[in-house]
Write an enzyme that holds these catalytic residues in place. Structure first.
Site, mmCIF file in Angstrom:
data_model
loop_
_atom_site.group_PDB
_atom_site.id
_atom_site.type_symbol
_atom_site.label_atom_id
_atom_site.label_comp_id
_atom_site.label_asym_id
_atom_site.label_seq_id
_atom_site.Cartn_x
_atom_site.Cartn_y
_atom_site.Cartn_z
ATOM 1 N N GLU A 191 8.764 7.023 -35.410
ATOM 2 C CA GLU A 191 8.792 8.085 -36.506
ATOM 3 C C GLU A 191 9.806 9.061 -35.708
ATOM 4 O OE1 GLU A 191 4.901 7.928 -39.182
ATOM 5 O OE2 GLU A 191 4.848 9.229 -37.765
ATOM 6 N N GLU A 383 4.295 1.084 -41.375
ATOM 7 C CA GLU A 383 2.703 1.608 -41.636
ATOM 8 C C GLU A 383 2.709 1.973 -43.214
ATOM 9 O OE1 GLU A 383 2.059 5.099 -38.959
ATOM 10 O OE2 GLU A 383 3.149 3.994 -37.414
#
Ligand code: P53
Length: 482
Positions: A191, A383
């Site tokens: 991220e 994810e």
């Protein structure tokens, strides 16, 4: 019954992160890193996550000495370090084809400047990879999943400092040299969009409460991160069998109504909150809308022509992103979700989890289509999952029908996107096994197909139990039927 369509070689699997599962924070030469220095917070305190505080010298000393006997959940994880064989066996049984995990930097280079990598650290991951191989699992590795080493904090380095970038590159090259034979899929940074902002927070950028300013200041860190990632890609060209992708926390938003002003506001939000990152890493250059915004807000990025060249020549080979929820473009405090850590605009058409994360499977189909239309390179959902308060029932299981529904609905939309022509390589759910949450540092927010008997204070047997979703997932992997 509905049969979903996925390519035969589609990689269905599960994702984790070292700092949330391993524990063993001081074993075999490992030194501390950032997330292991964040203490557990009681529920009422969690609206102010400690991850939003400046990491001061005092905080660091407190965490090292721990005179107050506070609990630091990420020092213990779910004890994967000692139980990985059992866990990997369960992953195979659940039908996972790929396991996404991260490597802890401070196991490999405990002090950053060590002349040689720590043999014990390399050995641990080699053992894990061998175990995956034995169980027929492909591997995806995140080189850095938010765990910044203690020495970086002590020296107060940011990604603008060559010392930090060089140390990371040395680490990344070691991983590629040692493990290219085991690992095909690599993500240099988890991220990367949130990570850049996190570095601002650590350096005190959000302390003044001026979030906008902190965001604006984080673009320089982001630039340095993206260039560092491009250098990793450049180095990895000597291993043509591997693929390197990016990882961006998705931020899909909708306009609050069809007023063109709002539609445009939403476009701007999606440009800066999601497309910008992929534009930069796939096309290798700054998009015009971002340069305009930087000018208007006085954002300064310390760029040199050599960096631009590296970026341009080393695009990512696939896109990966985490997708949990969607929101609206509203910025008004009264219209934001209750959720801690990440707040988005409330959408009255969607239901939210207990943590305020709005569930939106169709949003995943939309997002996949948007990325494919814009980039035409393979996509990977790295994810996706649902966190819930759960306890074992008298049959030593959890009847998690909501998780089955969450996954089934997202699989269905993914399959629709594939029928739309989107090219996807794979999907790793968050997560096959309960672990310590990233944002709120608790075991109570459970995502797993497998229940782990530890509470927020790491009390319990640590034993593993299959939830109802485990059996469902296993069956779906065989039949692809809903
Ligand atoms: P937790 C916020 C928003 C979206 C994804 O998060 C996020 C976060 C940070 O909390 O992080 C990713 O555990 C992250 C994982 C994390 C997962 O989402 O706070 O890559 O490490 O566990 C879920 O519920």
């Amino acid at each position: 019954m509905k049969k979903l369509e996925f390519p035969n070689d589609f990689l269905f699997g599960g994702a984790t992160a070292a700092n949330q599962i391993e524990g063993a924070y001081d074993i075999d030469g490992k030194t501390l890193s950032l997330l292991e220095m964040i203490p557990f917070q009681e529920l009422e305190d969690r609206k102010n996550p400690s991850t939003s505080k400046k990491i001061t010298k005092e905080l660091i000393m407190e965490a090292i000495e721990n005179k107050n006997g506070r609990h630091y959940p990420k020092r213990f994880g779910n004890d994967f370090y000692h139980r990985y064989k059992e866990d990997i066996k369960l992953f195979k049984e659940a039908g996972l084809k790929i396991f996404r995990m991260s490597i802890s930097w401070t196991r490999i280079y405990p002090n950053g400047n060590d002349a040689e990598p720590n043999a014990k650290g390399l050995e641990f991951y080699r053992n894990v990879f061998e175990e995956c191989k034995k169980n027929g699992l492909e591997i995806m590795v995140t080189m850095n999943h938010f765990d910044i080493p203690l020495w970086v904090l002590q020296k107060q380095l940011s990604w603008d400092d060559a010392e930090l970038r060089d140390a990371f590159l040395k680490y990344a090259k070691t991983l590629l040299d040692e493990f290219n034979v085991y690992v095909k899929y690599w993500l240099p940074f988890n991220e990367i969009n949130l990570f850049a902002f996190m570095m601002q927070t650590m350096n005190g950028g959000t302390e003044q409460g001026d979030k906008l300013k902190a965001i604006l200041n984080s673009y320089n860190d982001l630039h340095k991160l993206v260039v560092t990632q491009a250098r990793v890609i450049e180095y990895a060209k000597k291993y043509p069998n591997i693929m390197i992708g990016n990882m961006v926390a998705d931020s899909t938003t909708y306009p609050i109504n069809c007023d063109p002003e709002n539609v445009y506001e939403n476009l701007k939000m999606e440009q800066m909150k999601k497309f910008f990152y992929h534009d930069l890493m796939v096309k290798g250059e700054y998009p015009g809308y971002a340069l305009r915004m930087f000018k208007e807000y006085g954002v300064k990025i310390n760029r040199d022509p050599e960096e631009d060249e590296i970026l341009k020549n080393n695009p990512v080979q696939f896109i990966s992103f985490s997708y949990y929820m969607s929101g609206t473009h509203s910025k008004k405090e009264s219209e934001l979700t209750e959720g801690n850590f990440i707040k988005v605009g409330v959408n009255p058409y969607l239901k939210a989890t207990e943590w305020g994360w709005q569930i939106d499977p169709i949003g995943l189909r939309i997002t996949l289509n948007q990325y494919w239309d814009r980039y035409q390179i393979p996509l990977f959902v790295s994810e996706n999952g649902i966190g819930v308060f759960e306890t074992l029932n008298e049959n030593k299981t959890v009847e998690d029908d909501y998780r089955i529904k969450y996954l089934a609905d997202h699989f269905e939309q993914m399959s629709e996107a594939i029928k739309d022509g989107v090219k996807m390589i794979g999907y790793t759910m968050w997560t096959p096994i309960d672990l310590v949450s990233a944002g709120t540092n608790e075991m109570s927010k459970r995502y797993g197909l497998i229940f782990v008997d530890y509470d927020d204070y790491h009390k319990g047997t640590g034993n593993r139990f299959k939830k109802k979703s485990f059996e469902w997932f296993k069956n779906f992997m065989k039949t692809k039927e809903l």
